[in-house]
Design an enzyme around this catalytic site. Structure first.
Site: not given
Length: 357
Positions: A143, A297, A327
């Site tokens: 991320s 995501d 995610h």
């Protein structure tokens, strides 16, 4: 978090950070790995050193945790688990970096911390101290950490002071651009759990400022000035996404913002914050990449477009697209929220590292 902020009890992200603190675990060594909290170049890190004899010089992984540049910690249970697995299964030194967070620290503080640690670690005397092969070092992150890993790889490729070169980069559902927050993946997953569009907008804006004006402009996708229109070619999803990801989405000509926000917060257009904005010539110097994207995501298209641009620049890329994943899925590794999916994704990443690092 929103309620506390409205009541004047604290910043939204500072309130959310209280929840991540509940996930912290002490640095605990086991029969395979020695774990310590220490510092490198004055930046706190959690260090994982294999106990068994190496036989030869070891691999090393510099890992940057996720959390939207605002949350997260190398000591969180599942980040500790990931680093421990990498260290044990690859017989590798793992440096998991606790970079400064927003607020109160804004871009480029997060990048500067991870870059400082990476550059320090790549010194020949430090590599020698830990028995690391200078030709087998990798940066990795998930991320926001994937964003930082990509940015570090780009900067290192142009840093004449660093003699050791990265062998690989591992980007786990990375955030790679804040230029267009209306990509098909942002539309498809705007209200999906873990990372809805509104939260990703908040993460991007908090990376630069708590000023509501930027957050509101990013929410309406009107934060880019007309003078920066040329950068949009780097995020042109009509060209960079495969047909199955473009789906039936229509391309809408965007509304431009004024120049003032970009002037006050130049990080918006800086490749150190948005690696997808790097020119092709810069990308061509990068090491082989492993990129994981997840169907459900908002950041899906960032990773897909970066994989395509790296390939076009001649960089070897392994792109794993998990159609059943969301995610953050790789961190669901223990406790009441353990998922077989998380282990599957981590195992695939470890298999790639074993082959390519």
């Amino acid at each position: 978090g929103e309620a506390a902020e409205l009541l004047g009890l604290g910043n939204y992200m500072e309130v959310l950070r209280l929840f991540t603190a509940a996930e912290l675990v002490a640095p605990t060594s086991d029969e395979n790995v020695t774990v310590t909290d220490t510092a490198m170049n004055s930046v706190p890190v959690r260090l994982f050193l294999p106990r068994r004899a190496p036989g030869r010089l070891r691999r090393a992984v510099l890992f940057f945790h996720g959390g939207g540049w605002c949350l997260g910690d190398a000591g969180m249970r599942n980040y500790d688990h990931i680093s421990r697995r990498i260290s044990n299964e690859l017989n590798a030194v793992v440096v998991s970096v606790n970079y400064r967070l927003a607020p109160p620290h804004r871009f480029p503080a997060q990048f500067e911390d991870v870059y400082s640690v990476t550059k320090f670690f790549l010194q020949s005397e430090v590599l020698s101290q830990y028995g690391v092969d200078p030709a087998r070092v990798c940066v990795a992150g998930d991320s926001a950490g994937g964003n930082l890993a990509a940015a570090v790889a780009q900067q290192l490729s142009e840093d004449s002071e660093v003699k050791a070169k990265l062998k690989a980069q591992v980007l786990i559902y990375p955030a790679l651009q804040g230029l267009d927050l209306n990509l098909p993946s942002y539309r498809d997953n705007a209200h999906k759990p873990i990372l809805p569009r509104s939260l990703m907008v908040r993460f991007w804006s908090e990376y630069f400022t708590s000023e509501p004006a930027l957050r509101e402009a990013m929410a309406s996708n009107t934060h880019v000035p007309a003078g920066s229109a040329a950068l949009l070619r780097f995020v042109d999803w009509r060209r960079l996404l495969p047909t199955e990801m473009r789906k039936a989405h229509a391309f809408h000509e965007r509304s431009w913002g004024g120049a003032e926000l970009a002037r006050r917060y130049p990080g918006l257009l800086d490749p150190r914050a948005a690696p997808l904005l790097a020119a092709d010539a810069r990308l061509s110097r990068l090491p082989p990449a492993y990129i994981l994207t997840c169907e459900h995501d908002v950041l899906r298209d960032d990773g897909v477009m970066y994989a395509g641009r790296l390939r076009a620049a001649g960089v070897p890329v392994t792109h794993q697209h998990a159609k059943d994943a969301f995610h953050g899925a790789m961190t669901f590794l223990s406790g009441p929220f353990e998922l077989a999916l998380g282990h599957r994704l981590l195992n695939a990443c470890l298999d790639w590292l074993k082959e390519n690092l």
